[in-house]
Design an enzyme around this catalytic site. Structure first.
Site, short mmCIF file in Angstrom:
data_model
loop_
_atom_site.label_atom_id
_atom_site.label_comp_id
_atom_site.label_asym_id
_atom_site.label_seq_id
_atom_site.Cartn_x
_atom_site.Cartn_y
_atom_site.Cartn_z
N SER A 1 0.84 -1.19 0.00
CA SER A 1 0.00 0.00 0.00
C SER A 1 0.88 1.25 0.00
O SER A 1 2.07 1.20 0.34
CB SER A 1 -0.91 0.01 1.22
OG SER A 1 -0.15 0.12 2.41
N HIS A 2 0.30 2.38 -0.38
CA HIS A 2 1.07 3.62 -0.48
C HIS A 2 1.75 3.96 0.83
O HIS A 2 2.94 4.31 0.86
CB HIS A 2 0.15 4.77 -0.91
CG HIS A 2 0.84 6.11 -0.86
ND1 HIS A 2 1.65 6.56 -1.86
CD2 HIS A 2 0.84 7.07 0.11
CE1 HIS A 2 2.13 7.75 -1.54
NE2 HIS A 2 1.64 8.08 -0.35
N VAL A 3 1.00 3.85 1.93
CA VAL A 3 1.57 4.24 3.21
C VAL A 3 2.72 3.32 3.61
O VAL A 3 3.70 3.74 4.24
CB VAL A 3 0.47 4.30 4.30
CG1 VAL A 3 -0.04 2.92 4.65
CG2 VAL A 3 0.97 5.03 5.53
#
Length: 1321
Positions: free
Chosen positions: A1017-1019
């Site tokens: 995921s991006h985070v």
């Protein structure tokens, strides 16, 4: 027996010809009968002169109606008269009665007692019948009980109405016949009348019912041996049937033996021991080995093995519930409340009426200072009465679309509601006339500026009036409100307001406003509230889901005592009960007609008592008087409570009664009394606030104890029957039937059992009642779920008692929750298999109560598999269990968010306008969830999680970015809430929620969360790239400990095996490290080269270069032939900026420029507004033409060839990519890295989607440990969007050493339920 019956049949007619009766005295029954034509032994058995033992002496009613007196002809008393009665020996089964009805119709009734293999039955035959709609209106009778009962086995086509059965005759020619069979051997008679349904004509005898006795069974039963456990159950059922009376030890023995005889009679009729066990002990259709039952030479049936300990009268009736093998798919329900939950009603908003529009205009003109708004009726038209208070002065607007000219006669109320006081001359409008303390004012055309309306506005100034009474007149016709004067309360209400959005999104605002205007009337009494709720619910039924959510919120606030239950209004209990009855019957109809709203209806019904017509409510008044008289307790607290009950009974009375019982049972312990009251919200202050306050404490004598316990226990059942529809014992009794005897002036009460329930259900319910307090809850849970499963088919189809079935199901569901909560204390003592069994039961319980339960059903199937895996101790059983556990948690999380979205906006708005306390509004949805099955399941999963993690040697953490850090803890609800924040010191965020697409704020050194974002995921990627510690905590106790360290300094360490630990440190430890505050070097500014439009709206893949689709350009010509690149087309950089300059998009460009200015000034709400504005862009014709040409030349289908709508969808998708420049993640990322957001440009890649079976990502360095010698891979079904998007759940992952690729290890099985697939459209 066969030869004996044949003999008796030979004599049944010929031998009885010319019989003569002999009377002992005038008016007495015949002692014996002479049969001059026969001297056989059978006739002699009947003919014992002077004997009390003769058949006719014992049964005189067989002949009494047909005996002539000394040669006189029989007298005809009524429409129906007997013609003959043939009596035989008591050993003969058949008894015939003949009657003649008017118009020459003859009725013949033959009654047969039970014989071996044949149940008792009554055969009715009507000859010369010219009636096509003949019914038998009847009921069965039991010895010692004159009340009609409804047997379980009814003739085809029968209906039950008001405790009687109506069965249709079957007609053939001029003969109609009907057979009524009695399986219940306790039935000894039938009473009936005949009914011509079409002409509503009832045939009786001397204005009384006809009665036919069922001959007693002539069966020798003493030689049948019955297992004692079956006798015990049958004795308990007899006790239930007779109203749970208090038996003496001697009477108990008599009942026990009577139960034995009933079962022996069933055996004599051919019922097997196996069938008796299935009926009385449960077990459904399980087959029993014939070897377990033997039959001796003397025909006595003997059991060969004991089932379990069975005690008499309600103790351990079923040793164990043997659950059937149910299919999980049978539970599947895909109903959803709305396609756009939380955004609006399920129906399109209705166009407001002319009068509603006028009301809105008047409200706006008076600065929305509305006191109350009500709509009445005048004739067939609506009448608006709107009270406002602009600038502190009262103004009343009254208007209607009524066609005839109207005059209003009005006054004001100052001290008491509805009083008529003359207003001062200064308040009387022009064109008015004063008449004896009242004022008449003519309505004026053009009300609120609409020529179709007429009305009047009354300016009452700053006077402190409390109401406006009035009536209307058109010509000589007076108009009132249902026979009473119209009345509008106008006293301003001071409210504790909660700030909420009032834009109407996510709520049925107009409907909620109407609810709020009726609250004043609803406060008068619970009768008023339920009657108003019924009217509003009838509207909500047609106005959509969110209106029904409004009913739920309103009644929930009422049930939790946030709204007034009674205000100076005396209401009889039966009136409250009747109002509840109408409300719950309407909810029953919605439950049946609108299956997508069943879960919502269940929640509403849980806030409302069952109610009932007639005696059910009246007994609340009558029974308390009897209790006082019978137990000599007429004064003090009991008298105060009696006055409160007479004035306005409420659900508080259930708590008061329970408190009294607990007080008495504990030896008159006053602390127990107050503890019971306070724990259930009935405080001393609340008892003093009643219109009839309860001030005193109870005080009884020791000699009153037993009688009070007996009578208050029965009274508690009466209170629960009205106020506690979902109470388990009350719900069971309402379904299985019960009878309360009358005492003194109080009438009796009989609740009939529900017809059509599964045969095994009563035994299951009795089992549940007997084990409901058990500490070992597994058996109880199995009984509860088996009962719910058995009940489910009846619950989902029409039934005249559906309401009671719903309440029973609610009670069973609620009992699961309380059982789980009680069992949590000992859950740690259980093994994984037993805990998993309990979890599967609670998942099943939640699925049974949910409308949209697809994911829960799949979780349930997984739990069935897990149980098998655990029992077999299969490899990786703990890891696989953990995956199912995580998936179930995600399903619960989705359900909680779903309820938050659909319930909380309504709760916020309605709570605000009703003045509900702020804390009660804020926790509304949380408490709704906490009081249901989902909360119990969540608690169980949290207890199971550490057990499974320990077995799987997983630890408490999954480390996504392994960095050791020091900083100050800040506890937040969600990472998305601090996106714009810049932290000035090193901060460890303890975040309750991380979706996966957020940016990590500047100054943050660690993010710790219970959420499970994917490692891609991006985070997650941003955390690894920025060297920020990022980890998921699986242990709720550990995470709770972290939350308690808010604002404290911590050191977080990650070991080489990816285990995380933390400990407290001092401020100096942080500042000695490379903290944010010590960094003096500012982040260097990054300048992007702004892309220009190069004259092309679209380019094909052969023109891709390092500035456009670099990765695809690099791969061209380097892949083997068996790996194919997807076909691609690009809308290059600069096209968006070019489209903005088009004249057709001039306004859009101007709006975006203005909003960008506000954005740079710190108004981050403009991010959403800009994204919406970008979607309004129009496509230039040149762009459409060029994209079409490039796509076709590249071999890609052109959407416009399918339809204009498909091109519009494609154009919207392109604009969404452009608009993503202004999403929160992109904006805050550029700001954090010191990039000028305006320099950012967006290109769009249009690419063929591959029909993927699986998608995977391989990391050549283990991201959890940083080990470069390991490969870490994740695999999902379908497209890779599940992996790289911000979706909950974990993928199947494995780790392997690069030096040992053939021996991978699986650290996690998949818990995600999502699969993205490519659809060809």
């Amino acid at each position: 027996m066969k030869s004996f019956r044949a003999q008796s049949n030979r004599h049944s007619v010929s031998c009885l010809a010319g019989f003569q009766s002999v009377d002992v005295a005038r008016g007495s029954s015949p002692r014996y009968v002479r049969f001059p034509f026969c001297t056989c032994s059978i006739i002699q058995a009947l003919n014992i002169p002077g004997s009390e033992r003769s058949f006719l002496a014992k049964n005189p009613h067989f002949l009494a109606k047909t005996i002539s007196r000394r040669g006189q002809p029989p007298k005809r008393f009524s429409l129906i008269s007997p013609r003959a009665a043939i009596a035989t020996s008591s050993d003969v089964m058949g008894v015939i009665n003949e009657f003649t009805i008017d118009d020459g119709i003859k009725l013949k009734v033959r009654a047969h007692g039970a014989e071996v293999g044949t149940p008792a039955h009554v055969q009715l035959e009507v000859c010369n019948c010219n009636v096509d709609s003949l019914l038998l209106h009847w009921g069965a009778l039991q010895s010692g009980n004159g009340a009609w009962i409804v047997p379980g086995n009814l003739p085809d086509g029968s209906k039950v109405k008001h405790g009687a059965v109506q069965s249709p005759f079957k007609k053939s020619g001029d003969t109609a016949s009907l057979k009524v069979v009695f399986d219940d051997l306790s039935i000894n008679a039938i009473e009936f009348v005949l009914v011509d349904r079409n002409r509503n004509r009832w045939f009786k005898m001397n204005n009384s019912n006809l009665r036919i006795d069922v001959p007693p069974p002539s069966l020798k039963v003493s030689n049948y041996d019955i297992p004692e456990e079956l006798v015990g159950v049958q004795a308990y059922l007899r006790w239930e049937r007779k109203g749970r009376q208090n038996y003496s030890p001697e009477h108990e023995k008599v009942e026990y033996e009577a139960a034995r005889k009933e079962l022996q009679l069933e055996l004599a009729q051919g019922v097997s021991i196996t069938q008796l066990k299935a009926r009385l002990l449960g077990g459904g259709s399980e087959k029993v080995d014939s070897s377990t039952v033997s039959k001796s030479d003397d025909n006595r049936v003997k059991p060969q093995e004991e089932i379990g300990e069975i005690k008499v009268l309600g103790k351990n009736l079923m040793a164990k519930v043997n659950r059937k093998t149910w299919s999980a798919e049978e539970l599947l329900s895909r109903y959803t409340l709305d396609a756009s939950v939380g955004l609006g009603s399920s129906l399109p908003p209705q166009e407001p009426t002319t009068l509603q529009k006028a009301a809105k205009n008047l409200e706006a003109a008076d600065n929305d200072e509305v006191i109350v708004k009500k709509f009445f009726k005048v004739g067939g038209d609506e009448l608006l009465v709107l009270a406002t208070r602009p600038e502190g002065k009262s103004r009343i607007h009254i208007g209607t679309g009524f066609k005839e000219d109207l005059v209003i006669r009005w006054a004001v109320s100052k001290d008491k509601e509805r009083e008529w006081m003359s207003p001062s001359e200064t308040l009387v409008p022009a064109e008015s006339t004063s008449l004896g303390g009242t004022v008449e004012t003519q309505f004026i055309k053009g009300f609120a500026g609409d020529i179709s309306l007429q009305g009047v506005t009354l300016n009452l100034g700053d006077n402190k009036f409390i109401g406006l009474p009035f009536v209307l007149r058109s010509g000589n016709t007076w108009h009132k409100d249902n026979g009473s004067d119209y009345y509008l309360p106008i006293k301003p209400v001071v409210k504790n307001t909660v700030k909420v959005a009032t834009d109407g999104k996510g709520i049925a605002k107009a409907f909620l406003d109407d609810v709020a205007t009726q609250e004043r009337d609803a406060e008068k009494s619970l009768m008023h509230r339920y009657n108003i709720a019924t009217e509003l619910t009838e509207r909500a039924k047609n106005e959509g889901t969110l209106a029904l959510v409004g009913i739920l919120a309103w009644l929930r606030y009422m049930a939790t005592r946030q709204l007034v239950w009674n205000k100076n209004y005396n209401v009889k209990p039966r009136e409250i009960s009747a109002a509840q009855d109408r409300m719950t019957l309407l909810l029953q109809r919605i439950f049946l007609e609108q299956p997508e709203k069943r879960e919502l209806v269940r929640l509403i019904m849980a806030t409302v008592g069952r109610g009932g017509q007639g005696d059910v409510g009246q007994r609340i008044r009558d029974e308390i008087l009897v209790i006082q008289r019978e137990n000599d307790c007429k004064g003090g607290m009991m008298e105060e409570w009696h006055q409160k009950l007479h004035n306005n009974t409420s659900p508080d009375d259930v708590i008061i009664c329970e408190a009294l019982l607990n007080y008495i049972k504990t030896g008159f312990n006053m602390d127990v009394y107050w503890k019971t009251l306070n724990e259930n919200g009935v405080t001393k202050e609340r008892m003093l606030s009643y219109d009839r306050p309860v001030r005193s404490e109870p005080k009884f004598r020791a000699d009153q104890k037993d009688g009070l316990i007996r009578d208050l226990t029965n009274y508690l059942r009466t209170l629960k029957a009205v106020h506690s529809g979902a109470d388990l014992e009350s719900a069971v009794q309402n379904c299985l039937g019960y009878m309360a005897q009358g005492r003194r002036h109080m009438g009796g009460l009989k609740i009939e059992p529900i017809i059509g329930l599964p045969p095994v259900l009563p035994s299951l319910l009795y089992f549940v009642l007997e084990h409901v307090e058990d500490k070992n809850v597994l058996s109880l849970l199995e009984g509860l779920l088996e009962a719910r499963r058995e009940l489910r088919p009846t619950l989902l189809k029409p039934h005249e008692r559906l309401r009671d079935i719903i309440f029973l199901d609610l009670a069973l569901e609620s009992t699961v929750r309380t059982a789980v909560e009680r069992g949590l204390e000992s859950i740690s003592e259980r093994g994984p298999a037993e805990i998993a069994t309990i979890v599967s039961i609670v998942v099943e319980n939640l699925a049974l109560s949910s409308d949209s339960n697809e994911e829960l059903v799949y979780c349930l199937k997984d739990w069935y598999l897990v149980l098998d895996i655990i029992n077999k101790k299969a490899d990786n059983w703990a890891l696989r269990t953990k995956a199912v556990l995580d998936r179930t948690k995600l399903a619960l999380q989705d359900k909680a968010e779903y309820f938050q979205n659909i319930l909380q906006p309504t709760a916020d708005y309605l709570g605000s306008v009703l003045g509900v306390e702020e804390w009660a509004v804020q926790i509304f949805t949380e408490e709704m969830i906490r009081s249901g099955s989902a909360a119990a399941l969540s608690q169980l999963l949290n207890r199971l999680d550490p057990v499974i993690r320990k077995e799987a040697t997983m630890g408490s953490w999954q480390v996504i970015s392994p960095v050791s850090v020091k900083g100050y803890v800040e506890v937040i609800d969600g990472l998305d809430q601090v996106q714009e924040k810049v932290y000035k010191r090193p901060t460890i965020l303890v975040s309750g929620r991380v979706k996966g697409e957020e940016e990590i704020p500047e100054g943050v050194v660690a993010v710790l969360t219970p959420d499970m974002p994917d490692v891609l995921s991006h985070v997650s990627v941003r955390a690894r790239n920025s060297k920020v510690c990022f980890a998921t905590c699986f242990d709720s106790s550990v995470f709770s400990d972290l939350r308690h360290k808010d604002m404290k300094a911590l050191a977080v360490s990650v070991s080489t095996n990816a285990d995380l630990s933390y400990h407290a440190i001092g401020d100096s430890d942080i500042f000695s490290a490379n903290s944010v505050e010590e960094s003096t070097t500012p982040t260097p500014r990054i300048t992007l080269k702004k892309k220009e439009f190069l004259g092309k709206y679209a380019v094909s893949s052969k023109d891709f270069n390092l500035d456009l689709s670099r990765n695809i350009a690099n791969l061209m010509g380097k892949l083997p032939s068996w790996i194919r690149l997807p076909t691609s087309v690009a809308v290059p950089f600069g096209v968006f900026e070019k489209v903005l300059t088009e004249s057709v998009n001039k306004d859009v460009a101007s709006e975006i420029a203005i909003m960008n200015k506000h954005l740079y000034e710190g108004d981050y709400s403009k991010l959403t507004d800009i994204r919406k504005t970008v979607l309004r862009l129009e496509a230039p014709p040149a762009l459409i033409h060029e994209i079409e040409e490039v796509m076709k030349s590249s071999g890609m289908p052109w959407p416009g060839d399918e339809s204009e709508e498909r091109w519009k969808q494609a154009w919207t998708a392109i604009k969404r990519v452009w608009a993503s420049k202004w999403n929160e993640r992109a904006y805050f990322s550029t700001r954090k890295t010191n990039i000028d957001h305006s320099d950012l440009c967006m290109a769009v890649l249009v690419q063929e989607i591959i029909q993927a079976d699986y998608a995977f990502v391989i990391h050549t360095t283990n991201p959890s440990t940083g080990d470069e010698t390991e490969i870490y891979a994740e695999v999902v079904k379908g497209l890779g969007e599940t992996l790289v998007g911000a979706y909950s759940g974990r993928a199947l992952s494995f780790v392997t050493k690069k030096s040992d690729m053939k021996n991978p290890k699986v650290p996690a099985y998949p818990s995600t339920w999502l699969e993205f697939i490519a659809l060809k459209v």
